[in-house]
Design a protein around this motif. Sequence first.
Motif, PDB file in Angstrom:
ATOM      1  N   ALA A   7       0.982  -0.951  -0.105  1.00 47.83           N
ATOM      2  CA  ALA A   7      -0.048  -0.133   0.023  1.00 47.83           C
ATOM      3  C   ALA A   7       1.102   1.116   0.146  1.00 47.83           C
ATOM      4  O   ALA A   7       1.801   1.414   0.586  1.00 47.83           O
ATOM      5  CB  ALA A   7      -1.538  -0.064   0.848  1.00 47.83           C
ATOM      6  N   GLU A   8       0.199   2.623  -0.787  1.00 47.41           N
ATOM      7  CA  GLU A   8       0.737   3.045  -1.278  1.00 47.41           C
ATOM      8  C   GLU A   8       0.098   4.520  -0.576  1.00 47.41           C
ATOM      9  O   GLU A   8      -1.183   4.667  -0.854  1.00 47.41           O
ATOM     10  CB  GLU A   8       1.969   3.952  -1.638  1.00 47.41           C
ATOM     11  CG  GLU A   8       2.535   5.512  -2.526  1.00 47.41           C
ATOM     12  CD  GLU A   8       3.186   5.850  -3.593  1.00 47.41           C
ATOM     13  OE1 GLU A   8       3.554   6.823  -3.780  1.00 47.41           O
ATOM     14  OE2 GLU A   8       3.184   5.048  -4.015  1.00 47.41           O
ATOM     15  N   ARG A  50       4.819  10.420   1.826  1.00 53.19           N
ATOM     16  CA  ARG A  50       4.353   9.273   1.773  1.00 53.19           C
ATOM     17  C   ARG A  50       4.328   8.107   2.696  1.00 53.19           C
ATOM     18  O   ARG A  50       6.159   8.153   3.277  1.00 53.19           O
ATOM     19  CB  ARG A  50       4.821   8.995   0.392  1.00 53.19           C
ATOM     20  CG  ARG A  50       4.152   9.994  -0.796  1.00 53.19           C
ATOM     21  CD  ARG A  50       5.183   9.507  -2.092  1.00 53.19           C
ATOM     22  NE  ARG A  50       6.552   9.745  -1.647  1.00 53.19           N
ATOM     23  CZ  ARG A  50       6.984   9.466  -3.252  1.00 53.19           C
ATOM     24  NH1 ARG A  50       6.617   7.786  -3.517  1.00 53.19           N
ATOM     25  NH2 ARG A  50       8.499   8.560  -2.840  1.00 53.19           N
ATOM     26  N   PRO A  86      -5.549   9.239  -3.567  1.00 55.78           N
ATOM     27  CA  PRO A  86      -6.054   7.902  -2.856  1.00 55.78           C
ATOM     28  C   PRO A  86      -4.527   7.413  -2.772  1.00 55.78           C
ATOM     29  O   PRO A  86      -3.928   7.086  -3.251  1.00 55.78           O
ATOM     30  CB  PRO A  86      -6.055   7.606  -4.450  1.00 55.78           C
ATOM     31  CG  PRO A  86      -6.260   8.586  -5.242  1.00 55.78           C
ATOM     32  CD  PRO A  86      -5.205   9.897  -4.552  1.00 55.78           C
ATOM     33  N   VAL A  87      -5.091   6.232  -1.471  1.00 56.63           N
ATOM     34  CA  VAL A  87      -3.811   5.066  -0.979  1.00 56.63           C
ATOM     35  C   VAL A  87      -4.228   4.447  -2.492  1.00 56.63           C
ATOM     36  O   VAL A  87      -5.029   4.135  -3.416  1.00 56.63           O
ATOM     37  CB  VAL A  87      -4.831   4.330   0.047  1.00 56.63           C
ATOM     38  CG1 VAL A  87      -4.362   3.147   0.570  1.00 56.63           C
ATOM     39  CG2 VAL A  87      -5.163   5.188   1.448  1.00 56.63           C
ATOM     40  N   THR A  88      -2.488   3.842  -2.573  1.00 54.77           N
ATOM     41  CA  THR A  88      -3.116   2.697  -4.065  1.00 54.77           C
ATOM     42  C   THR A  88      -2.478   1.702  -2.982  1.00 54.77           C
ATOM     43  O   THR A  88      -1.486   0.857  -2.428  1.00 54.77           O
ATOM     44  CB  THR A  88      -1.787   3.042  -4.678  1.00 54.77           C
ATOM     45  OG1 THR A  88      -2.309   4.415  -5.283  1.00 54.77           O
ATOM     46  CG2 THR A  88      -1.675   2.212  -6.127  1.00 54.77           C
ATOM     47  N   THR A  90      -1.771  -2.310  -4.184  1.00 60.53           N
ATOM     48  CA  THR A  90      -0.884  -3.178  -4.966  1.00 60.53           C
ATOM     49  C   THR A  90      -1.043  -4.887  -4.594  1.00 60.53           C
ATOM     50  O   THR A  90      -0.446  -4.947  -4.203  1.00 60.53           O
ATOM     51  CB  THR A  90      -0.099  -2.536  -5.648  1.00 60.53           C
ATOM     52  OG1 THR A  90       0.665  -1.482  -6.475  1.00 60.53           O
ATOM     53  CG2 THR A  90       0.864  -3.735  -6.924  1.00 60.53           C
TER      54      THR A  90
END
Length: 96
Positions: A7-8, A50, A86-88, A90
Amino acid sequence: MSYPVFAEIPVKPEYLDDAIAAVRGIVSETLAEDGCEQFLLHRAADGSARLFIYERWRDRAAFEFHHAQPYTLSVYKSYETWLAGPVTITELTDAN
């Protein structure tokens, strides 16, 4: 087979310390969840606001269970104010 995700989380700079504290505050509860295999919080080395979380779960159901817990939902509620975007999330797979 495990379910790893990355998660980023882009945070507004003025809320970075709050966001770090909030995520740190749920680490022990998260690690105690039956399906949690790993949950590691990192911040960007370049000094940007971040956060990154590497998570590994027993399966997707365990990941979804985690996101339904009150302590996780509380962090997401705070994100409504703290996030710069937004939270990304993956999903990962082994590269073997």
